[in-house]
Design a protein around this motif. Structure first.
Motif, PDB file in Angstrom:
ATOM      1  N   GLU A  49       0.827  -1.210   0.000  1.00  0.00           N
ATOM      2  CA  GLU A  49       0.000   0.000   0.000  1.00  0.00           C
ATOM      3  C   GLU A  49       0.861   1.259   0.000  1.00  0.00           C
ATOM      4  OE1 GLU A  49      -4.141   1.690   1.615  1.00  0.00           O
ATOM      5  OE2 GLU A  49      -3.172   0.190   2.869  1.00  0.00           O
ATOM      6  N   VAL A  50       2.000   1.218   0.689  1.00  0.00           N
ATOM      7  CA  VAL A  50       2.928   2.350   0.643  1.00  0.00           C
ATOM      8  C   VAL A  50       3.363   2.587  -0.797  1.00  0.00           C
ATOM      9  CG1 VAL A  50       5.205   3.190   1.349  1.00  0.00           C
ATOM     10  CG2 VAL A  50       3.734   2.062   3.018  1.00  0.00           C
ATOM     11  N   ALA A  51       3.725   1.510  -1.496  1.00  0.00           N
ATOM     12  CA  ALA A  51       4.134   1.625  -2.905  1.00  0.00           C
ATOM     13  C   ALA A  51       2.992   2.142  -3.765  1.00  0.00           C
ATOM     14  CB  ALA A  51       4.613   0.267  -3.417  1.00  0.00           C
ATOM     15  N   LYS A  52       1.782   1.632  -3.528  1.00  0.00           N
ATOM     16  CA  LYS A  52       0.610   2.065  -4.301  1.00  0.00           C
ATOM     17  C   LYS A  52       0.359   3.558  -4.137  1.00  0.00           C
ATOM     18  CE  LYS A  52      -3.375   1.684  -2.404  1.00  0.00           C
ATOM     19  NZ  LYS A  52      -3.861   3.093  -2.417  1.00  0.00           N
ATOM     20  N   THR A  53       0.406   4.018  -2.898  1.00  0.00           N
ATOM     21  CA  THR A  53       0.154   5.429  -2.612  1.00  0.00           C
ATOM     22  C   THR A  53       1.131   6.318  -3.359  1.00  0.00           C
ATOM     23  OG1 THR A  53      -0.753   4.914  -0.428  1.00  0.00           O
ATOM     24  CG2 THR A  53       0.048   7.163  -0.777  1.00  0.00           C
ATOM     25  N   ARG A  54       2.395   5.970  -3.343  1.00  0.00           N
ATOM     26  CA  ARG A  54       3.421   6.792  -3.983  1.00  0.00           C
ATOM     27  C   ARG A  54       3.326   6.742  -5.505  1.00  0.00           C
ATOM     28  NH1 ARG A  54       8.564   5.666   0.171  1.00  0.00           N
ATOM     29  NH2 ARG A  54       7.447   6.433   2.025  1.00  0.00           N
ATOM     30  N   LEU A  55       2.979   5.586  -6.040  1.00  0.00           N
ATOM     31  CA  LEU A  55       2.815   5.482  -7.497  1.00  0.00           C
ATOM     32  C   LEU A  55       1.606   6.273  -7.977  1.00  0.00           C
ATOM     33  CD1 LEU A  55       3.668   1.702  -7.887  1.00  0.00           C
ATOM     34  CD2 LEU A  55       4.872   3.566  -9.048  1.00  0.00           C
ATOM     35  N   GLN A  56       0.543   6.309  -7.183  1.00  0.00           N
ATOM     36  CA  GLN A  56      -0.653   7.061  -7.563  1.00  0.00           C
ATOM     37  C   GLN A  56      -0.393   8.570  -7.579  1.00  0.00           C
ATOM     38  OE1 GLN A  56      -3.339   5.407  -4.639  1.00  0.00           O
ATOM     39  NE2 GLN A  56      -4.382   4.146  -6.159  1.00  0.00           N
ATOM     40  N   LEU A  57       0.565   9.020  -6.773  1.00  0.00           N
ATOM     41  CA  LEU A  57       0.888  10.448  -6.707  1.00  0.00           C
ATOM     42  C   LEU A  57       1.972  10.843  -7.701  1.00  0.00           C
ATOM     43  CD1 LEU A  57       0.911  10.833  -2.818  1.00  0.00           C
ATOM     44  CD2 LEU A  57      -0.845  11.650  -4.393  1.00  0.00           C
ATOM     45  N   GLN A  58       2.675   9.876  -8.242  1.00  0.00           N
ATOM     46  CA  GLN A  58       3.758  10.155  -9.180  1.00  0.00           C
ATOM     47  C   GLN A  58       3.207  10.735 -10.493  1.00  0.00           C
ATOM     48  OE1 GLN A  58       7.653   7.759  -9.823  1.00  0.00           O
ATOM     49  NE2 GLN A  58       6.182   6.788 -11.175  1.00  0.00           N
ATOM     50  N   GLY A  59       3.740  11.880 -10.910  1.00  0.00           N
ATOM     51  CA  GLY A  59       3.286  12.501 -12.151  1.00  0.00           C
ATOM     52  C   GLY A  59       1.887  13.067 -12.070  1.00  0.00           C
ATOM     53  N   GLU A  60       1.467  13.462 -10.874  1.00  0.00           N
ATOM     54  CA  GLU A  60       0.104  13.968 -10.677  1.00  0.00           C
ATOM     55  C   GLU A  60      -0.160  15.215 -11.510  1.00  0.00           C
ATOM     56  OE1 GLU A  60      -2.865  14.971  -6.900  1.00  0.00           O
ATOM     57  OE2 GLU A  60      -0.687  14.943  -6.618  1.00  0.00           O
ATOM     58  N   LEU A  61      -1.202  15.147 -12.362  1.00  0.00           N
ATOM     59  CA  LEU A  61      -1.629  16.235 -13.245  1.00  0.00           C
ATOM     60  C   LEU A  61      -0.492  16.757 -14.132  1.00  0.00           C
ATOM     61  CD1 LEU A  61      -4.000  18.300 -10.908  1.00  0.00           C
ATOM     62  CD2 LEU A  61      -4.534  16.389 -12.419  1.00  0.00           C
ATOM     63  N   ALA A  62       0.430  15.880 -14.514  1.00  0.00           N
ATOM     64  CA  ALA A  62       1.531  16.254 -15.412  1.00  0.00           C
ATOM     65  C   ALA A  62       1.301  15.587 -16.764  1.00  0.00           C
ATOM     66  CB  ALA A  62       2.871  15.816 -14.830  1.00  0.00           C
ATOM     67  N   LYS A  63       1.139  16.416 -17.814  1.00  0.00           N
ATOM     68  CA  LYS A  63       0.838  15.878 -19.139  1.00  0.00           C
ATOM     69  C   LYS A  63       1.966  15.020 -19.703  1.00  0.00           C
ATOM     70  CE  LYS A  63      -2.624  19.141 -20.799  1.00  0.00           C
ATOM     71  NZ  LYS A  63      -3.039  20.043 -21.884  1.00  0.00           N
ATOM     72  N   ASN A  64       3.204  15.377 -19.385  1.00  0.00           N
ATOM     73  CA  ASN A  64       4.340  14.616 -19.909  1.00  0.00           C
ATOM     74  C   ASN A  64       4.762  13.491 -18.981  1.00  0.00           C
ATOM     75  OD1 ASN A  64       5.385  16.069 -17.814  1.00  0.00           O
ATOM     76  ND2 ASN A  64       7.052  17.037 -18.971  1.00  0.00           N
ATOM     77  N   GLY A  65       3.962  13.219 -17.974  1.00  0.00           N
ATOM     78  CA  GLY A  65       4.278  12.144 -17.046  1.00  0.00           C
ATOM     79  C   GLY A  65       5.044  12.606 -15.826  1.00  0.00           C
ATOM     80  N   GLY A  66       5.674  13.776 -15.906  1.00  0.00           N
ATOM     81  CA  GLY A  66       6.407  14.307 -14.771  1.00  0.00           C
ATOM     82  C   GLY A  66       7.645  13.499 -14.431  1.00  0.00           C
ATOM     83  N   LEU A  67       8.237  13.816 -13.300  1.00  0.00           N
ATOM     84  CA  LEU A  67       9.424  13.113 -12.837  1.00  0.00           C
ATOM     85  C   LEU A  67       9.063  11.689 -12.433  1.00  0.00           C
ATOM     86  CD1 LEU A  67      12.440  13.210 -11.986  1.00  0.00           C
ATOM     87  CD2 LEU A  67      11.658  13.950  -9.726  1.00  0.00           C
ATOM     88  N   LYS A  68       9.754  10.716 -13.016  1.00  0.00           N
ATOM     89  CA  LYS A  68       9.464   9.318 -12.725  1.00  0.00           C
ATOM     90  C   LYS A  68      10.512   8.768 -11.762  1.00  0.00           C
ATOM     91  CE  LYS A  68       7.830   5.150 -15.053  1.00  0.00           C
ATOM     92  NZ  LYS A  68       7.592   4.494 -16.354  1.00  0.00           N
ATOM     93  N   VAL A  69      10.120   8.666 -10.518  1.00  0.00           N
ATOM     94  CA  VAL A  69      11.015   8.151  -9.481  1.00  0.00           C
ATOM     95  C   VAL A  69      10.942   6.637  -9.402  1.00  0.00           C
ATOM     96  CG1 VAL A  69      11.506   8.170  -7.001  1.00  0.00           C
ATOM     97  CG2 VAL A  69      10.851  10.286  -8.165  1.00  0.00           C
ATOM     98  N   TYR A  70       9.731   6.102  -9.519  1.00  0.00           N
ATOM     99  CA  TYR A  70       9.517   4.659  -9.419  1.00  0.00           C
ATOM    100  C   TYR A  70       9.035   4.111 -10.761  1.00  0.00           C
ATOM    101  CZ  TYR A  70       9.295   6.075  -4.487  1.00  0.00           C
ATOM    102  OH  TYR A  70       9.555   6.633  -3.259  1.00  0.00           O
ATOM    103  N   ASN A  71       9.614   2.997 -11.180  1.00  0.00           N
ATOM    104  CA  ASN A  71       9.242   2.402 -12.465  1.00  0.00           C
ATOM    105  C   ASN A  71       8.007   1.512 -12.371  1.00  0.00           C
ATOM    106  OD1 ASN A  71      11.462   3.550 -13.924  1.00  0.00           O
ATOM    107  ND2 ASN A  71      12.804   2.019 -12.976  1.00  0.00           N
ATOM    108  N   ASN A  72       7.852   0.834 -11.253  1.00  0.00           N
ATOM    109  CA  ASN A  72       6.710  -0.058 -11.055  1.00  0.00           C
ATOM    110  C   ASN A  72       6.599  -0.388  -9.565  1.00  0.00           C
ATOM    111  OD1 ASN A  72       8.577  -2.305 -10.513  1.00  0.00           O
ATOM    112  ND2 ASN A  72       8.973  -2.219 -12.727  1.00  0.00           N
ATOM    113  N   ALA A  73       5.670  -1.251  -9.235  1.00  0.00           N
ATOM    114  CA  ALA A  73       5.420  -1.569  -7.826  1.00  0.00           C
ATOM    115  C   ALA A  73       6.633  -2.192  -7.149  1.00  0.00           C
ATOM    116  CB  ALA A  73       4.222  -2.512  -7.725  1.00  0.00           C
TER     117      ALA A  73
END
Length: 322
Positions: free
Chosen positions: A34-58
């Protein structure tokens, strides 16, 4: 869950306590995902180009969290997650049968009839009760899980512990802070609960009715829980993403002194803005992590609920149900 005719019935209070204990066992297993899920859901929030990608997957999220934050990072928010599970799953598991029987009687069916539409309604209603009661705790849990001192994603809020979080929210946001995101929580939980217990009970009944597995076998509980977990994940994912973002969004103070979310007005607004900027896949960010969280959580919760109920019945009434 469902009981055969003539068997002693647990009271709502007994069912609540058994369900709460089962959920606390489950959350210990599912919290890292769930910690991983929460952070992935916030990654690239409202960014059209995907934003900064810190995590690649779960899996990458869990590995990086472990390397940078250790066990504390993997189990961030666990204490408040325990507290949250008591009202949420205690309500969901204890009120489901009373609601289902009451709805059945209201429409002229017998209390024991397994009617799909009343089962869905009872699941949604019992989940809604738990979501409303537990909203402040879920809010704190989401914010604590989003916080990372090493790899920050989304709005960051540091709380020393859950008590500090509740006190800080009260001091800075007032009573409205505790109910922030409640509409999203109700939507998410109602959607998940509407399918969790009905699919569990349907699968269990089918396995027993067709002679595939006995009704009192742990394997029956595991198989039924697995099917239920997959269904919950599929139905609940978009609302879950909206909830995480509603909880974690920054706040702003209006001229009249009211503190409101700076990004979203409602879960529907959140889903609309997400699909506009990130596409439909934005709703499903963290889906694998969600699956890795919800499936074992559902399996352990529902399996342990049946096991704990059976043990309690054995101790209370001197008859072996296991």
């Amino acid at each position: 869950m469902s009981s055969s005719v003539g068997q002693p019935q647990l009271s709502t209070t007994e069912s609540f306590l058994c369900g709460a204990l089962a959920a606390c066992v489950a959350v210990t297993v599912s919290n890292p995902a769930e910690v991983a899920k929460t952070r992935l859901q916030l990654q690239g929030e409202l960014a059209k180009n995907g934003g900064l990608k810190v995590y690649n997957n779960a899996f990458d999220a869990m590995i990086k969290t472990w390397k940078n934050e250790g066990v504390r990072g993997m189990q961030r928010g666990l204490t408040v997650a325990y507290a949250y599970q008591i009202p949420l799953n205690g309500s969901r598991l204890s009120f489901y049968e009373p609601f289902r029987r009451a709805i059945n009687r209201a429409f002229g069916w017998t209390a024991t009839d397994q009617i799909p539409v009343t089962s869905l309604a009872a699941g949604a209603a019992s989940g809604t009760v738990g979501a409303i009661i537990g909203n402040p705790l879920f809010l704190v849990k989401a914010r604590m899980q989003a916080y990372s001192p090493a790899l920050p994603i989304g709005t960051q809020r540091y709380y020393k512990n859950s008590f500090d979080a509740l006190a800080t929210i009260w001091r800075t946001e007032g009573i409205r802070g505790y109910i922030r995101g409640m509409d999203a929580a109700v939507l998410r939980t109602a959607m998940g609960s509407s399918v969790q217990l009905p699919t569990y009970n349907w699968t269990k009944n089918q396995l027993v009715k067709r002679g595939i597995l006995p009704g009192d076998s742990v394997w029956t509980f595991l198989a039924s829980s697995s099917v239920s977990g997959v269904c919950v994940c599929l139905v609940m994912q978009p609302a879950d993403t909206a909830l995480t973002r509603m909880y974690n969004q920054p706040t702003t103070k209006l001229p009249d002194g009211k503190i409101v979310g700076a990004l979203y007005k409602s879960p529907i607004d959140c889903l609309w803005k997400t699909v506009q900027t990130e596409g439909i896949l934005g709703w499903y960010k963290g889906s694998l992590a969600h699956f890795l969280r919800i499936t074992p959580h559902t399996i352990v919760t529902l399996t342990m609920n049946d096991v704990i109920r059976n043990i309690y019945q054995n101790l209370a009434w001197g008859k072996s149900y296991v």
